[in-house]
Scaffold this active site. Structure first.
Site, PDB file in Angstrom:
ATOM      1  N   ASN A  48      35.879  23.975 -75.149  1.00 11.56           N
ATOM      2  CA  ASN A  48      36.735  23.123 -74.324  1.00 11.56           C
ATOM      3  C   ASN A  48      36.221  21.703 -74.202  1.00 11.56           C
ATOM      4  O   ASN A  48      36.946  20.829 -73.766  1.00 11.56           O
ATOM      5  CB  ASN A  48      36.908  23.739 -72.927  1.00 11.56           C
ATOM      6  N   TYR A  49      34.974  21.467 -74.574  1.00  9.67           N
ATOM      7  CA  TYR A  49      34.350  20.165 -74.314  1.00  9.67           C
ATOM      8  C   TYR A  49      33.889  19.541 -75.616  1.00  9.67           C
ATOM      9  O   TYR A  49      33.131  20.154 -76.372  1.00  9.67           O
ATOM     10  CB  TYR A  49      33.158  20.403 -73.373  1.00  9.67           C
ATOM     11  N   ARG A 103      13.614  20.670 -31.482  1.00  8.07           N
ATOM     12  CA  ARG A 103      12.768  21.804 -31.864  1.00  8.07           C
ATOM     13  C   ARG A 103      13.167  22.431 -33.201  1.00  8.07           C
ATOM     14  O   ARG A 103      12.457  23.252 -33.750  1.00  8.07           O
ATOM     15  CB  ARG A 103      12.787  22.858 -30.750  1.00  8.07           C
TER      16      ARG A 103
HETATM   17  C1  UD1 Z   1      19.734  24.724 -21.087  1.00  7.63           C
HETATM   18  C2  UD1 Z   1      19.790  24.973 -19.568  1.00  7.63           C
HETATM   19  C3  UD1 Z   1      18.945  26.179 -19.236  1.00  7.63           C
HETATM   20  C4  UD1 Z   1      19.458  27.376 -20.001  1.00  7.63           C
HETATM   21  C5  UD1 Z   1      19.499  27.071 -21.491  1.00  7.63           C
HETATM   22  C6  UD1 Z   1      20.258  28.200 -22.200  1.00  7.63           C
HETATM   23  C7  UD1 Z   1      20.070  22.802 -18.457  1.00  7.63           C
HETATM   24  C8  UD1 Z   1      19.398  21.732 -17.695  1.00  7.63           C
HETATM   25  N1  UD1 Z   1      19.293  23.797 -18.862  1.00  7.63           N
HETATM   26  O1  UD1 Z   1      18.410  24.378 -21.434  1.00  7.63           O
HETATM   27  O2  UD1 Z   1      19.001  26.448 -17.837  1.00  7.63           O
HETATM   28  O3  UD1 Z   1      18.630  28.489 -19.754  1.00  7.63           O
HETATM   29  O4  UD1 Z   1      20.216  25.860 -21.769  1.00  7.63           O
HETATM   30  O5  UD1 Z   1      20.319  28.018 -23.572  1.00  7.63           O
HETATM   31  O6  UD1 Z   1      21.283  22.724 -18.642  1.00  7.63           O
HETATM   32  N2  UD1 Z   1      23.390  18.729 -24.700  1.00  7.63           N
HETATM   33  C9  UD1 Z   1      24.234  17.642 -24.746  1.00  7.63           C
HETATM   34  N3  UD1 Z   1      23.832  16.466 -24.195  1.00  7.63           N
HETATM   35  C10 UD1 Z   1      22.642  16.324 -23.592  1.00  7.63           C
HETATM   36  C11 UD1 Z   1      21.770  17.442 -23.547  1.00  7.63           C
HETATM   37  C12 UD1 Z   1      22.177  18.638 -24.103  1.00  7.63           C
HETATM   38  O7  UD1 Z   1      25.343  17.724 -25.279  1.00  7.63           O
HETATM   39  O8  UD1 Z   1      22.357  15.209 -23.105  1.00  7.63           O
HETATM   40  C13 UD1 Z   1      23.826  19.991 -25.317  1.00  7.63           C
HETATM   41  C14 UD1 Z   1      22.970  20.372 -26.504  1.00  7.63           C
HETATM   42  O9  UD1 Z   1      23.520  19.877 -27.697  1.00  7.63           O
HETATM   43  C15 UD1 Z   1      23.000  21.897 -26.452  1.00  7.63           C
HETATM   44  C16 UD1 Z   1      23.217  22.225 -24.992  1.00  7.63           C
HETATM   45  O10 UD1 Z   1      23.687  21.038 -24.385  1.00  7.63           O
HETATM   46  O11 UD1 Z   1      24.070  22.418 -27.218  1.00  7.63           O
HETATM   47  C17 UD1 Z   1      21.946  22.702 -24.304  1.00  7.63           C
HETATM   48  O12 UD1 Z   1      20.947  21.716 -24.427  1.00  7.63           O
HETATM   49  P1  UD1 Z   1      19.417  22.090 -24.625  1.00  7.63           P
HETATM   50  O13 UD1 Z   1      18.651  20.825 -24.664  1.00  7.63           O
HETATM   51  O14 UD1 Z   1      19.248  23.036 -25.724  1.00  7.63           O
HETATM   52  O15 UD1 Z   1      19.119  22.809 -23.218  1.00  7.63           O
HETATM   53  P2  UD1 Z   1      17.968  23.844 -22.906  1.00  7.63           P
HETATM   54  O16 UD1 Z   1      16.697  23.118 -22.730  1.00  7.63           O
HETATM   55  O17 UD1 Z   1      18.017  24.956 -23.867  1.00  7.63           O
HETATM   56 CA    CA Z   2      19.181  25.388 -25.727  1.00  9.71          CA
END
Ligand code: UD1
Ligand code: CA
Length: 467
Positions: A391-392, A19
């Site tokens: 200088n240059y 996003r």
């Molecule tokens: C997630 C939560 C949601 C919460 C929100 C808060 C889950 C399923 N959902 O959703 O309940 O309200 O965060 O911000 O956990 N990431 C990884 N590997 C992956 C997927 C994600 O490392 O496979 C990391 C991303 O880099 C990020 C974080 O986890 O830093 C959250 O991932 P994101 O996809 O933003 O989750 P949300 O949809 O926001």
């Molecule tokens: Ca998030």
């Protein structure tokens, strides 16, 4: 459960951040001049965790490089199959033998503070909970996982926006994504997660629901929504920048810094400012800039990675980058101190003076219209208006060395490499091509002539031509 229980921290930072519409991994986007993931690392620095594991995936090398200096280990999540899958990567790569409490944080929730984490840990340990999490109430819950509670107010499970029913979407208590889980429950439970959701991912949030199903104690701790706002888009980034700016300025005010116009001060997260310094309107202080005490910054200033000692006065419209200014110096208005400018105490650098890769000794003055590049200048020297270090030569840069108590006359050119000894005197308008010995006068003989009455004749010749 005692406070001696070992602590591990896991930061999930493998996602791309679709996003954001960016070529760069989301956690590398900067807030207050610092990558998002570093804010999270900073917030848990004081918890003295035994292990800190950052789960990386998208642009893993760049994310690891950004995390340098925090003593973190890294777990590679090759494919991003959800937050639960990311936690598995941390377990398998680094924490298999770990026993204790595991705090799990998301790399895109940057404003979290250490006291809040301590509160969560305290609640977790005091209640002997298996799983504890922060929750917060927001006006606009769109995008967050909702906290579903039963009739008695007990937490049942977390449901994601896209999996939620109409009724569940109306819930305003949401999951910020900050948990503390006992390792002995977390590690085996991760293997029980199933991708039975709209995204076909393994959700870490399901660990909470599984604990509830088994009748294990689950605790929630409320938190201010501003502190746990997540970043999913550029608009979120801008909104949080605004919040962070206020927080940082307030923190400096609480530490004794005066801001004449707090709303226009832009102070990045890693900046330090001493007490009784006054910051005027429209001042940007960026990077790792350090400012001493009792300084005055008049306004319209731009500083990045600068070292400014005590009692320095920065007049309006100065630009300082990767340079240092010792105590009592006066800079500006309209001065540019570039990388490698190293100014001693009580130096004056004034209007339209540019300094680059040069050392300037105590009490030396360059007050007007000068270029000082690749130079070493002693103390108590005066650099006249319009002095240029040449200088240059079109191929290479050369150094200019100027001693103590030297007088460089206005509009002089110092053609490097060249050395001007202590107490030397360079006359006004001199092009200095050869070294000047200490105490000597250097000048270029230039005839200073007059033609009496010449103007009248000139005007007549011109008028005739025009007619
Ligand atoms: C997630 C939560 C949601 C919460 C929100 C808060 C889950 C399923 N959902 O959703 O309940 O309200 O965060 O911000 O956990 N990431 C990884 N590997 C992956 C997927 C994600 O490392 O496979 C990391 C991303 O880099 C990020 C974080 O986890 O830093 C959250 O991932 P994101 O996809 O933003 O989750 P949300 O949809 O926001
Ligand atoms: Ca998030």
């Amino acid at each position: 459960m005692s406070a001696n229980t070992a602590l591990a921290i896991v930061i999930l930072a493998a996602g791309q951040g679709t996003r954001m519409k960016s070529r760069h991994a989301k956690v590398l986007h900067r807030l207050g001049g610092r990558p998002l993931v570093c804010h999270v690392l900073e917030s848990c620095r004081g918890l003295a965790a035994k292990r800190t594991v950052v789960v990386v995936g998208h642009q893993a090398d760049a994310v690891e490089a950004a995390c340098k200096g925090y003593g973190a280990e890294f777990a590679l999540q090759r494919e991003q199959r959800g937050t639960g899958h990311a936690a598995m990567a941390a377990r398998d790569a680094a924490l298999a033998g770990f026993r204790g409490d595991v705090v799990i944080l998301y790399g895109d929730v940057p404003l979290l503070t250490e006291p809040t984490l301590r509160r969560l840990l305290g609640r977790h340990r005091d209640t002997g909970s298996t799983v504890s999490l922060l929750t917060t109430v927001v006006d606009e819950p769109f995008g967050y996982g909702r906290i579903v509670r039963d009739g008695a107010g007990r937490l049942e499970r977390i449901v994601e926006q896209r999996d939620a029913s109409e009724a569940e979407r109306a819930i305003t208590e949401v999951n910020p994504g900050i948990y503390c889980v006992k390792s002995e429950f977390l590690f085996p439970t991760l293997d029980r997660l199933r991708p039975t959701n709209d995204q076909g991912e393994l959700y870490l949030t399901d660990v909470v629901g599984l604990a509830v199903c088994e009748g294990l104690p689950v605790a929630t701790e409320p938190v201010d929504p501003h502190e746990v706002a997540g970043i999913n888009s550029r608009a979120d980034l801008a909104a949080l920048e605004e919040t962070l700016r206020r927080v940082l300025v307030r923190r400096h005010m609480d530490a004794g810094v005066t801001f004449l116009d707090p709303g226009t001060a832009w102070i990045e997260a890693d900046v330090t400012i001493g007490a009784d310094t006054t910051v005027g309107p429209m001042v940007q202080i960026r990077g790792k800039t350090r400012i001493g005490s009792d300084c005055q910054i008049d306004g319209n200033a731009f500083l990045v990675d600068a070292e400014v000692a005590d009692r320095v006065h920065l007049r309006s419209n100065v630009v300082l980058s990767e340079c240092s200014v010792a105590e009592g110096s006066i800079i500006g208005p309209f001065s540019h101190l570039r990388p490698g400018a190293d100014l001693g105490p009580d130096v004056h650098v004034g209007n339209f003076v540019e300094v680059k890769k040069s050392t300037i000794g105590a009490n030396t003055k360059a007050n007007h219209l000068a270029y000082i590049g690749d130079a070493t200048i002693g103390r108590d020297t005066n650099i006249g208006a319009g002095t240029i270090t040449c200088n240059y030569d079109g191929f290479a840069k050369h150094r200019t060395t100027i001693g103590d108590r030297v007088q460089i006359g206005s509009d002089s050119q110092l053609v490097a490499p060249v050395e001007i000894g202590d107490d030397a005197y360079v006359a006004t308008g001199t092009t200095v091509r050869h070294d000047v010995e200490p105490g000597a006068l250097a000048f270029n003989p230039k005839p200073d002539q007059r033609r009496p009455g010449w103007v009248e004749g000139f005007r007549q010749r011109r008028a005739k031509k025009k007619a």
